[in-house]
Design a protein around this motif. Structure first.
Motif, mmCIF file in Angstrom:
data_model
loop_
_atom_site.group_PDB
_atom_site.id
_atom_site.type_symbol
_atom_site.label_atom_id
_atom_site.label_comp_id
_atom_site.label_asym_id
_atom_site.label_seq_id
_atom_site.Cartn_x
_atom_site.Cartn_y
_atom_site.Cartn_z
ATOM 1 N N UNK A 3 18.113 92.956 77.761
ATOM 2 C CA UNK A 3 19.495 93.184 77.374
ATOM 3 C C UNK A 3 20.236 91.848 77.380
ATOM 4 N N UNK A 4 21.026 91.611 76.334
ATOM 5 C CA UNK A 4 21.781 90.370 76.219
ATOM 6 C C UNK A 4 23.238 90.706 75.938
ATOM 7 N N UNK A 5 24.118 90.170 76.767
ATOM 8 C CA UNK A 5 25.544 90.358 76.571
ATOM 9 C C UNK A 5 26.274 89.043 76.723
ATOM 10 N N UNK A 6 27.583 89.095 76.591
ATOM 11 C CA UNK A 6 28.378 87.890 76.826
ATOM 12 C C UNK A 6 29.240 88.079 78.061
ATOM 13 N N UNK A 7 29.612 86.953 78.656
ATOM 14 C CA UNK A 7 30.502 86.935 79.814
ATOM 15 C C UNK A 7 31.645 85.983 79.508
ATOM 16 N N UNK A 8 32.875 86.498 79.548
ATOM 17 C CA UNK A 8 34.059 85.687 79.282
ATOM 18 C C UNK A 8 34.938 85.609 80.514
ATOM 19 N N UNK A 9 35.398 84.397 80.807
ATOM 20 C CA UNK A 9 36.370 84.214 81.887
ATOM 21 C C UNK A 9 37.790 84.450 81.379
ATOM 22 N N UNK A 10 37.967 84.527 80.068
ATOM 23 C CA UNK A 10 39.284 84.821 79.521
ATOM 24 C C UNK A 10 40.314 83.746 79.772
ATOM 25 N N UNK A 11 39.887 82.480 79.746
ATOM 26 C CA UNK A 11 40.849 81.393 79.921
ATOM 27 C C UNK A 11 41.896 81.405 78.808
ATOM 28 N N UNK A 12 43.116 81.020 79.147
ATOM 29 C CA UNK A 12 44.128 80.769 78.120
ATOM 30 C C UNK A 12 44.978 79.578 78.533
ATOM 31 N N UNK A 13 45.484 78.886 77.550
ATOM 32 C CA UNK A 13 46.286 77.691 77.789
ATOM 33 C C UNK A 13 47.255 77.510 76.639
ATOM 34 N N UNK A 14 48.506 77.131 76.917
ATOM 35 C CA UNK A 14 49.466 76.904 75.830
ATOM 36 C C UNK A 14 49.196 75.620 75.046
ATOM 37 N N UNK A 15 48.151 74.902 75.388
ATOM 38 C CA UNK A 15 47.823 73.656 74.702
ATOM 39 C C UNK A 15 47.560 73.901 73.214
ATOM 40 N N UNK A 16 48.005 72.992 72.335
ATOM 41 C CA UNK A 16 47.715 73.131 70.899
ATOM 42 C C UNK A 16 46.216 73.114 70.588
ATOM 43 N N UNK A 52 45.982 84.846 90.133
ATOM 44 C CA UNK A 52 46.855 83.661 90.191
ATOM 45 C C UNK A 52 46.372 82.550 89.258
ATOM 46 N N UNK A 53 45.769 82.915 88.143
ATOM 47 C CA UNK A 53 45.205 81.922 87.233
ATOM 48 C C UNK A 53 45.459 82.349 85.791
ATOM 49 N N UNK A 111 32.301 89.550 96.869
ATOM 50 C CA UNK A 111 33.196 88.927 97.835
ATOM 51 C C UNK A 111 34.160 87.981 97.132
ATOM 52 N N UNK A 112 33.798 87.494 95.962
ATOM 53 C CA UNK A 112 34.660 86.586 95.229
ATOM 54 C C UNK A 112 34.394 85.130 95.572
ATOM 55 N N UNK A 113 35.081 84.252 94.868
ATOM 56 C CA UNK A 113 34.905 82.812 95.021
ATOM 57 C C UNK A 113 36.226 82.189 95.448
ATOM 58 N N UNK A 114 36.232 80.897 95.777
ATOM 59 C CA UNK A 114 37.508 80.242 96.093
ATOM 60 C C UNK A 114 38.512 80.438 94.967
ATOM 61 N N UNK A 115 39.746 80.791 95.330
ATOM 62 C CA UNK A 115 40.754 81.145 94.346
ATOM 63 C C UNK A 115 41.792 80.045 94.186
ATOM 64 N N UNK A 116 42.792 80.323 93.359
ATOM 65 C CA UNK A 116 43.815 79.336 93.021
ATOM 66 C C UNK A 116 44.807 79.106 94.155
ATOM 67 N N UNK A 117 44.934 80.074 95.044
ATOM 68 C CA UNK A 117 45.889 79.965 96.146
ATOM 69 C C UNK A 117 45.153 80.208 97.462
ATOM 70 N N UNK A 118 45.766 79.809 98.544
ATOM 71 C CA UNK A 118 45.163 79.983 99.864
ATOM 72 C C UNK A 118 45.284 81.449 100.275
#
Length: 340
Positions: A3-16, A52-53, A111-118
Protein backbone atom coordinates in the motif's frame (compact mmCIF):
# COMPACT_ATOMS: atom_id res chain seq x y z
CA UNK A 1 1.76 -5.56 -3.33
CA UNK A 2 2.48 -2.68 -0.99
CA UNK A 3 0.00 0.00 0.00
CA UNK A 4 1.31 3.45 -0.94
CA UNK A 5 -0.11 6.72 0.32
CA UNK A 6 1.00 10.27 0.91
CA UNK A 7 1.69 12.08 4.17
CA UNK A 8 1.25 15.86 4.35
CA UNK A 9 2.24 18.13 7.21
CA UNK A 10 -0.02 20.81 5.74
CA UNK A 11 2.48 23.64 6.03
CA UNK A 12 1.31 27.10 5.02
CA UNK A 13 3.09 30.42 4.80
CA UNK A 14 2.06 33.89 3.59
CA UNK A 15 5.34 34.06 1.65
CA UNK A 16 4.96 34.81 -2.10
CA UNK A 17 7.11 31.70 -2.74
CA UNK A 18 4.51 29.44 -1.13
CA UNK A 19 1.64 27.88 -3.06
CA UNK A 20 -0.16 27.40 0.27
CA UNK A 21 -0.47 30.82 1.86
CA UNK A 22 -3.20 30.38 4.47
CA UNK A 23 -4.81 27.82 6.74
CA UNK A 24 -7.74 27.70 4.32
CA UNK A 25 -5.34 26.90 1.47
CA UNK A 26 -3.76 24.10 3.49
CA UNK A 27 -7.12 22.51 4.28
CA UNK A 28 -8.73 22.85 0.86
CA UNK A 29 -5.59 21.76 -0.99
CA UNK A 30 -5.33 18.73 1.31
CA UNK A 31 -8.82 17.67 0.22
CA UNK A 32 -7.99 18.25 -3.45
CA UNK A 33 -4.75 16.27 -3.17
CA UNK A 34 -6.59 13.34 -1.58
CA UNK A 35 -9.06 13.35 -4.48
CA UNK A 36 -6.22 13.50 -7.01
CA UNK A 37 -4.29 10.74 -5.22
CA UNK A 38 -7.35 8.48 -5.26
CA UNK A 39 -7.72 9.05 -9.01
CA UNK A 40 -4.05 8.05 -9.46
CA UNK A 41 -4.64 4.80 -7.57
CA UNK A 42 -3.00 5.75 -4.26
CA UNK A 43 -4.05 3.76 -1.22
CA UNK A 44 -3.92 6.41 1.49
CA UNK A 45 -4.15 10.13 2.32
CA UNK A 46 -2.51 10.84 5.68
CA UNK A 47 -2.06 14.09 7.57
CA UNK A 48 0.24 15.22 10.38
CA UNK A 49 -1.11 17.19 13.36
CA UNK A 50 0.85 20.04 14.98
CA UNK A 51 -0.52 22.61 17.42
CA UNK A 52 0.45 26.29 17.67
CA UNK A 53 1.97 26.07 14.19
CA UNK A 54 1.18 27.10 10.62
CA UNK A 55 0.34 23.52 9.79
CA UNK A 56 -2.65 21.19 9.95
CA UNK A 57 -3.97 20.95 13.51
CA UNK A 58 -7.54 19.77 14.23
CA UNK A 59 -7.78 16.66 12.05
CA UNK A 60 -11.38 15.48 12.19
CA UNK A 61 -13.10 18.16 10.09
CA UNK A 62 -10.47 17.53 7.41
CA UNK A 63 -10.80 13.73 7.61
CA UNK A 64 -14.59 13.99 7.37
CA UNK A 65 -14.35 16.33 4.37
CA UNK A 66 -11.92 14.01 2.59
CA UNK A 67 -14.21 11.10 3.39
CA UNK A 68 -17.16 12.90 1.81
CA UNK A 69 -15.20 13.71 -1.37
CA UNK A 70 -13.62 10.28 -1.93
CA UNK A 71 -14.86 6.70 -2.13
CA UNK A 72 -11.95 4.26 -1.84
CA UNK A 73 -8.76 5.76 -0.44
CA UNK A 74 -7.78 5.21 3.19
CA UNK A 75 -7.83 8.42 5.25
CA UNK A 76 -5.51 8.74 8.19
CA UNK A 77 -3.27 10.68 10.53
CA UNK A 78 0.41 10.34 11.26
CA UNK A 79 0.12 11.33 14.01
CA UNK A 80 -2.30 12.89 16.51
CA UNK A 81 -0.48 13.99 19.67
CA UNK A 82 -2.41 12.33 22.51
CA UNK A 83 -1.04 14.74 25.12
CA UNK A 84 -3.52 17.28 23.77
CA UNK A 85 -6.57 15.04 23.44
CA UNK A 86 -9.69 14.44 25.51
CA UNK A 87 -10.01 10.75 24.59
CA UNK A 88 -13.80 10.59 24.99
CA UNK A 89 -14.50 13.64 22.85
CA UNK A 90 -11.93 12.34 20.36
CA UNK A 91 -13.76 9.01 20.17
CA UNK A 92 -16.98 10.82 19.21
CA UNK A 93 -15.20 12.87 16.53
CA UNK A 94 -13.42 9.79 15.20
CA UNK A 95 -16.62 7.75 15.11
CA UNK A 96 -18.44 10.47 13.19
CA UNK A 97 -15.62 10.96 10.66
CA UNK A 98 -15.29 7.21 10.14
CA UNK A 99 -19.01 6.80 9.48
CA UNK A 100 -18.93 9.66 6.95
CA UNK A 101 -15.98 7.95 5.23
CA UNK A 102 -17.63 4.54 5.21
CA UNK A 103 -15.12 2.93 7.58
CA UNK A 104 -11.91 4.12 5.88
CA UNK A 105 -10.19 5.92 8.77
CA UNK A 106 -6.70 4.75 9.76
CA UNK A 107 -5.84 6.87 12.80
CA UNK A 108 -2.21 7.23 13.82
CA UNK A 109 -1.81 8.47 17.39
CA UNK A 110 1.27 8.94 19.53
CA UNK A 111 3.03 10.67 22.39
CA UNK A 112 3.92 13.42 19.92
CA UNK A 113 7.11 15.33 19.25
CA UNK A 114 8.60 18.59 20.56
CA UNK A 115 6.09 21.34 19.81
CA UNK A 116 6.16 25.06 19.03
CA UNK A 117 5.50 26.10 22.63
CA UNK A 118 6.64 24.86 26.02
CA UNK A 119 4.25 22.22 27.41
CA UNK A 120 1.55 23.19 24.95
CA UNK A 121 -0.83 20.54 26.28
CA UNK A 122 -1.18 22.58 29.49
CA UNK A 123 -2.98 25.29 27.50
CA UNK A 124 -5.45 22.59 26.45
CA UNK A 125 -6.19 21.85 30.10
CA UNK A 126 -4.05 18.72 30.56
CA UNK A 127 -1.23 17.95 32.97
CA UNK A 128 0.45 14.67 33.97
CA UNK A 129 -0.44 13.15 37.29
CA UNK A 130 2.08 13.64 40.06
CA UNK A 131 5.13 11.49 39.42
CA UNK A 132 4.17 10.93 35.78
CA UNK A 133 5.57 12.40 32.57
CA UNK A 134 3.81 13.91 29.57
CA UNK A 135 4.62 10.68 27.70
CA UNK A 136 2.85 8.70 30.44
CA UNK A 137 -0.14 11.02 30.06
CA UNK A 138 -0.23 10.46 26.29
CA UNK A 139 -0.24 6.69 26.73
CA UNK A 140 -2.94 6.94 29.41
CA UNK A 141 -5.12 9.02 27.06
CA UNK A 142 -4.48 6.45 24.32
CA UNK A 143 -5.57 3.55 26.52
CA UNK A 144 -8.82 5.32 27.45
CA UNK A 145 -9.43 6.09 23.76
CA UNK A 146 -8.91 2.45 22.79
CA UNK A 147 -11.24 1.26 25.53
CA UNK A 148 -14.18 3.48 24.58
CA UNK A 149 -13.76 2.59 20.90
CA UNK A 150 -14.79 -0.97 21.81
CA UNK A 151 -18.33 0.33 21.97
CA UNK A 152 -19.23 -1.14 25.33
CA UNK A 153 -21.52 0.73 27.71
CA UNK A 154 -19.92 2.35 30.75
CA UNK A 155 -22.02 5.42 31.69
CA UNK A 156 -24.94 5.25 34.14
CA UNK A 157 -28.12 6.40 32.35
CA UNK A 158 -30.36 9.11 33.76
CA UNK A 159 -33.56 7.50 35.12
CA UNK A 160 -35.54 10.45 33.69
CA UNK A 161 -33.82 11.18 30.36
CA UNK A 162 -34.94 13.74 27.80
CA UNK A 163 -35.09 10.93 25.19
CA UNK A 164 -35.57 7.17 25.70
CA UNK A 165 -32.37 5.18 26.33
CA UNK A 166 -31.53 1.66 25.23
CA UNK A 167 -31.26 -0.80 28.14
CA UNK A 168 -28.10 -0.99 30.25
CA UNK A 169 -25.10 1.28 30.54
CA UNK A 170 -24.60 3.79 27.75
CA UNK A 171 -21.68 4.05 25.34
CA UNK A 172 -20.40 7.01 23.39
CA UNK A 173 -22.17 7.75 20.14
CA UNK A 174 -21.74 7.62 17.25
CA UNK A 175 -19.93 4.31 17.44
CA UNK A 176 -18.17 3.05 14.31
CA UNK A 177 -17.72 -0.72 14.29
CA UNK A 178 -14.20 -1.83 13.42
CA UNK A 179 -12.44 1.48 14.07
CA UNK A 180 -10.69 0.01 17.13
CA UNK A 181 -8.64 -2.25 14.83
CA UNK A 182 -7.64 0.70 12.65
CA UNK A 183 -5.70 2.61 15.30
CA UNK A 184 -1.93 2.94 14.83
CA UNK A 185 0.77 4.01 17.28
CA UNK A 186 3.55 6.25 16.03
CA UNK A 187 6.62 4.84 17.72
CA UNK A 188 10.14 6.24 17.99
CA UNK A 189 11.53 3.39 20.12
CA UNK A 190 11.51 -0.39 20.21
CA UNK A 191 9.87 -0.45 23.65
CA UNK A 192 6.87 1.66 22.62
CA UNK A 193 6.47 -0.44 19.47
CA UNK A 194 6.25 -3.54 21.69
CA UNK A 195 3.78 -1.75 24.00
CA UNK A 196 1.62 -0.86 21.00
CA UNK A 197 1.65 -4.47 19.80
CA UNK A 198 0.48 -5.72 23.18
CA UNK A 199 -2.47 -3.31 23.05
CA UNK A 200 -3.38 -4.39 19.51
CA UNK A 201 -2.46 -1.18 17.71
CA UNK A 202 -0.85 -1.12 14.28
CA UNK A 203 2.60 0.46 13.97
CA UNK A 204 3.64 3.70 12.32
CA UNK A 205 7.36 4.44 12.11
CA UNK A 206 8.41 7.71 10.55
CA UNK A 207 11.64 9.19 9.20
CA UNK A 208 12.93 9.71 12.73
CA UNK A 209 13.75 7.19 15.45
CA UNK A 210 15.59 7.38 18.74
CA UNK A 211 19.08 6.03 18.19
CA UNK A 212 19.25 2.78 20.14
CA UNK A 213 22.18 0.98 18.49
CA UNK A 214 24.10 3.42 16.28
CA UNK A 215 23.22 1.37 13.20
CA UNK A 216 21.90 2.96 9.99
CA UNK A 217 18.35 4.26 10.27
CA UNK A 218 16.67 1.71 8.01
CA UNK A 219 18.27 -1.18 9.89
CA UNK A 220 17.19 0.16 13.29
CA UNK A 221 13.70 0.69 11.92
CA UNK A 222 13.56 -2.83 10.47
CA UNK A 223 14.61 -4.21 13.87
CA UNK A 224 11.85 -2.18 15.49
CA UNK A 225 9.29 -3.63 13.08
CA UNK A 226 10.44 -7.19 13.75
CA UNK A 227 10.24 -6.59 17.52
CA UNK A 228 6.70 -5.27 17.05
CA UNK A 229 5.60 -8.29 15.02
CA UNK A 230 7.11 -10.70 17.55
CA UNK A 231 5.28 -8.95 20.41
CA UNK A 232 2.05 -8.99 18.41
CA UNK A 233 2.33 -12.73 17.87
CA UNK A 234 3.07 -13.30 21.55
CA UNK A 235 -0.01 -11.27 22.52
CA UNK A 236 -2.22 -13.67 20.56
CA UNK A 237 -4.32 -11.12 18.69
CA UNK A 238 -6.83 -12.63 16.28
CA UNK A 239 -6.05 -10.39 13.30
CA UNK A 240 -2.86 -9.48 11.48
CA UNK A 241 -1.20 -6.14 12.21
CA UNK A 242 -0.21 -3.46 9.75
CA UNK A 243 3.04 -1.48 9.66
CA UNK A 244 3.77 1.76 7.84
CA UNK A 245 7.00 3.65 7.29
CA UNK A 246 7.39 7.17 5.93
CA UNK A 247 9.95 8.29 3.38
CA UNK A 248 10.85 11.35 1.32
CA UNK A 249 11.16 9.87 -2.19
CA UNK A 250 11.37 11.92 -5.36
CA UNK A 251 11.83 10.48 -8.83
CA UNK A 252 13.60 13.04 -11.00
CA UNK A 253 11.76 12.71 -14.30
CA UNK A 254 11.59 16.31 -15.55
CA UNK A 255 13.38 19.64 -15.26
CA UNK A 256 11.14 20.86 -12.46
CA UNK A 257 11.95 17.79 -10.35
CA UNK A 258 15.66 18.37 -10.92
CA UNK A 259 15.35 22.06 -10.03
CA UNK A 260 13.56 21.29 -6.76
CA UNK A 261 15.30 18.11 -5.64
CA UNK A 262 18.28 17.38 -7.89
CA UNK A 263 20.85 18.57 -5.38
CA UNK A 264 23.62 16.35 -6.72
CA UNK A 265 24.68 15.65 -3.14
CA UNK A 266 24.45 12.09 -1.78
CA UNK A 267 21.75 11.70 0.87
CA UNK A 268 22.66 10.07 4.17
CA UNK A 269 21.29 9.53 7.66
CA UNK A 270 21.79 12.25 10.24
CA UNK A 271 22.25 11.85 13.95
CA UNK A 272 21.23 14.61 16.34
CA UNK A 273 19.15 15.66 19.33
CA UNK A 274 15.48 16.61 19.20
CA UNK A 275 15.18 16.53 23.00
CA UNK A 276 17.85 17.06 25.67
CA UNK A 277 19.92 13.91 26.15
CA UNK A 278 17.86 11.94 23.60
CA UNK A 279 19.91 11.12 20.52
CA UNK A 280 17.89 10.44 17.40
CA UNK A 281 18.61 9.23 13.90
CA UNK A 282 16.93 10.93 10.94
CA UNK A 283 16.49 8.74 7.89
CA UNK A 284 17.88 9.82 4.55
CA UNK A 285 15.73 11.00 1.69
CA UNK A 286 15.75 9.42 -1.77
CA UNK A 287 16.05 11.81 -4.73
CA UNK A 288 17.39 10.42 -8.00
CA UNK A 289 16.63 9.35 -11.56
CA UNK A 290 14.18 6.41 -11.53
CA UNK A 291 16.71 3.63 -12.30
CA UNK A 292 19.04 4.84 -9.55
CA UNK A 293 16.13 5.32 -7.17
CA UNK A 294 14.98 1.74 -7.66
CA UNK A 295 18.42 0.37 -6.81
CA UNK A 296 18.68 2.57 -3.72
CA UNK A 297 15.26 1.57 -2.42
CA UNK A 298 15.99 -2.14 -2.87
CA UNK A 299 18.45 -1.89 0.03
CA UNK A 300 16.03 -0.22 2.48
CA UNK A 301 15.27 -3.03 4.94
CA UNK A 302 12.46 -1.21 6.75
CA UNK A 303 10.48 -0.50 3.58
CA UNK A 304 10.78 -4.19 2.76
CA UNK A 305 9.41 -5.10 6.22
CA UNK A 306 6.43 -2.72 6.04
CA UNK A 307 3.15 -3.31 4.25
CA UNK A 308 2.44 0.42 3.85
CA UNK A 309 4.68 3.22 2.57
CA UNK A 310 3.78 6.87 3.16
CA UNK A 311 5.40 9.36 0.80
CA UNK A 312 5.99 12.71 2.51
CA UNK A 313 4.94 15.47 0.14
CA UNK A 314 6.09 19.11 -0.13
CA UNK A 315 2.55 20.45 0.12
CA UNK A 316 3.50 24.11 -0.40
CA UNK A 317 4.46 23.29 -3.99
CA UNK A 318 0.77 22.87 -4.81
CA UNK A 319 -1.69 20.11 -5.59
CA UNK A 320 -0.71 19.65 -9.24
CA UNK A 321 2.98 19.20 -8.53
CA UNK A 322 2.38 16.86 -5.59
CA UNK A 323 0.06 14.73 -7.70
CA UNK A 324 2.92 14.53 -10.21
CA UNK A 325 5.32 13.42 -7.43
CA UNK A 326 2.95 10.60 -6.46
CA UNK A 327 2.28 9.58 -10.06
CA UNK A 328 6.02 9.45 -10.83
CA UNK A 329 6.54 6.90 -8.05
CA UNK A 330 3.63 4.77 -9.28
CA UNK A 331 4.81 4.92 -12.89
CA UNK A 332 8.61 4.76 -12.71
CA UNK A 333 9.48 3.16 -9.35
CA UNK A 334 6.77 0.99 -7.78
CA UNK A 335 6.43 -1.56 -10.64
CA UNK A 336 10.19 -2.22 -10.74
CA UNK A 337 10.19 -2.96 -7.01
CA UNK A 338 7.12 -5.19 -7.08
CA UNK A 339 5.02 -2.70 -5.12
CA UNK A 340 2.46 -2.52 -7.91
Amino acid sequence: MKKIGFLSFGHWSPSPQSGTRSAADALLQSIDLAVAAEELGADGAYFRVHHFARQLASPFPLLAAVGARTRRIEIGTAVIDMRYENPLYMAEDAGAADLIAGGRLQLGISRGSPEQVIDGWRYFGFAPEEGKTDADMARQHAEVFLEVLRGEGFAQPNPRPMFPNPPGLLRLEPHSEGLRERIWWGSATNDTAIWAARLGMNLQSSTLKFDETGKPFHIQQAEQIRAFRQAWKAAGHAHEPRVSVSRSIFALVNDMDRAYFGTGRPEQDQFGYIEPEVRAVFGRGYMAEPDTLVEQLRTDEAIAEADTLLLTVPNQLGVEYNAHVIEAIFTHVAPALGWR
